[in-house]
Design an enzyme around this catalytic site. Sequence first.
Site, short mmCIF file in Angstrom:
data_model
loop_
_atom_site.label_atom_id
_atom_site.label_comp_id
_atom_site.label_asym_id
_atom_site.label_seq_id
_atom_site.Cartn_x
_atom_site.Cartn_y
_atom_site.Cartn_z
N CYS A 227 0.81 -0.99 -0.29
CA CYS A 227 -0.01 0.30 0.14
C CYS A 227 1.18 1.26 0.03
O CYS A 227 1.61 1.45 -0.62
CB CYS A 227 -0.86 -0.48 1.18
SG CYS A 227 -0.14 0.09 3.13
N ARG B 125 -2.11 -0.40 4.75
CA ARG B 125 -3.55 -1.58 4.66
C ARG B 125 -3.29 -2.70 4.09
O ARG B 125 -3.89 -3.77 3.82
CB ARG B 125 -4.09 -0.20 3.38
CG ARG B 125 -4.36 1.67 4.23
CD ARG B 125 -5.28 2.20 3.38
NE ARG B 125 -3.75 2.87 2.93
CZ ARG B 125 -4.00 3.28 1.73
NH1 ARG B 125 -5.02 3.56 1.34
NH2 ARG B 125 -2.49 4.08 0.99
#
Lengths: 287, 159
Positions: A243, A248
């Site tokens: 990410c 994430r």
Amino acid sequence: MSIDSHYAHPEALVTTAWVAEHLKDANLRIIESNEDVLLYETGHLPGAVHIDWQRDLQDQIIRDYIQPEAFASLCVRDGITPETTCIFYGDKSNWWSCYALWVFRLFGHEKVKIMDGGREKWIAEGRPLTREIPKYGPVSYPIPTVRRDSEIRAFYDQALAQSRSGAPLIDVRSPGEFKGLVTHMPEYPQEGILRGGHIPGAHSVPWKQAVNADSTFKSAAELRKIYQEDLGLQPNQEIIAYCRIGERSSHTWFVLNYLLGFSTVRNYDGSWTEWGNRVSAPIEKSI
Amino acid sequence: MSYPPRLSAIINLFSGLNDAEKRETLIAYDDLASAQEPRGWEQFHLEDTRKDEECTDTAALFLRIDDEGKSHFRVTLGSQVQTLTRAMSTILCMGLDGIPPADILAIPSDFIPKIVGAELVMIRSQTVYYLFTRIKGIVNIWLQRERAATLQDEQPVNH
């Protein structure tokens, strides 16, 4: 609502109701880890300790995770032994709790779980919060002999090789970041990324596709459709997720590893803040 | 430059605190964030509501200019807005209350690190300046509209 038994490892998730019933279990440690740096202090689950991803898990000099000695000290601080089951939860649909769990797995801590739905669901259900900071008695945690970087973590060279070979690279950022239209999210810290875009050959599967509106994970069938039927990933493929700074993608790593049972998934924590700035690193943009 | 008296008092309060005490005090201001929401009877000259795409919630800013030309702010924040932003909303609503719009534009943002501390500025550089930037933005719009209205009033009338 119960945990979907069709997950590859349903034992990696617990419900908020289960946590509420086990708040005082001696062999459990409930750990809050958030994006919001002050959120824990505004109120947290009774007995929960706080792990700050930046202050506690990152080396403050080198861009890297803490060393095994520091990990053992962190566990001692929070009353965690190798036998303690760590239940992680937090804000942002459990981004940072998945990140903290992933770091605990880097150091080989086996007993880890996520509270499905995270902090949002706990609060939505009207469950109690406290501002009392717990203190746990002295424990010992042996210094891990190894950090499992080679098993669950990817570095730039591995991501480059993956890109060149056409093997699966999953970009879990928002569509705008993937396309190169923005380099960070609105109102978010700008980590100084020079170029927008994605790693050549990466597939865009935003992390958010894996969660329901109440921040719980989607069912096993829904996740299989997203990652296996639609994207074509195979459980035995070597997969790298990335990410912006690896938080994430920890969420997606948790989904692929624990909920779908993929065998070799790595989190490229250098992610776009490294790739987007790295001299001579190729990028792709798409509109 | 010297800051407005109310803002100056808040800056002075924080200046004497260490980082841990600053965090505690920020939590206390966060607790007051809901008190900065508009009252039902209040009328505003401008409203600026935004919802960011992925990571944050709605932040609505309301500006009222009273008969003496002084600014008053209200803020409504969604439940997912970060604690630091919520704390800053209280600090700014209180600290900037009663300041003429043009004077607000002249306030430099260098007071913010004095309030939140170096550590939080470093790790949340965008967040800590976010609301102050938006306050200046809404004030600037109001001033531009006022200037435009004044110019229109000054236009000679053709018969």
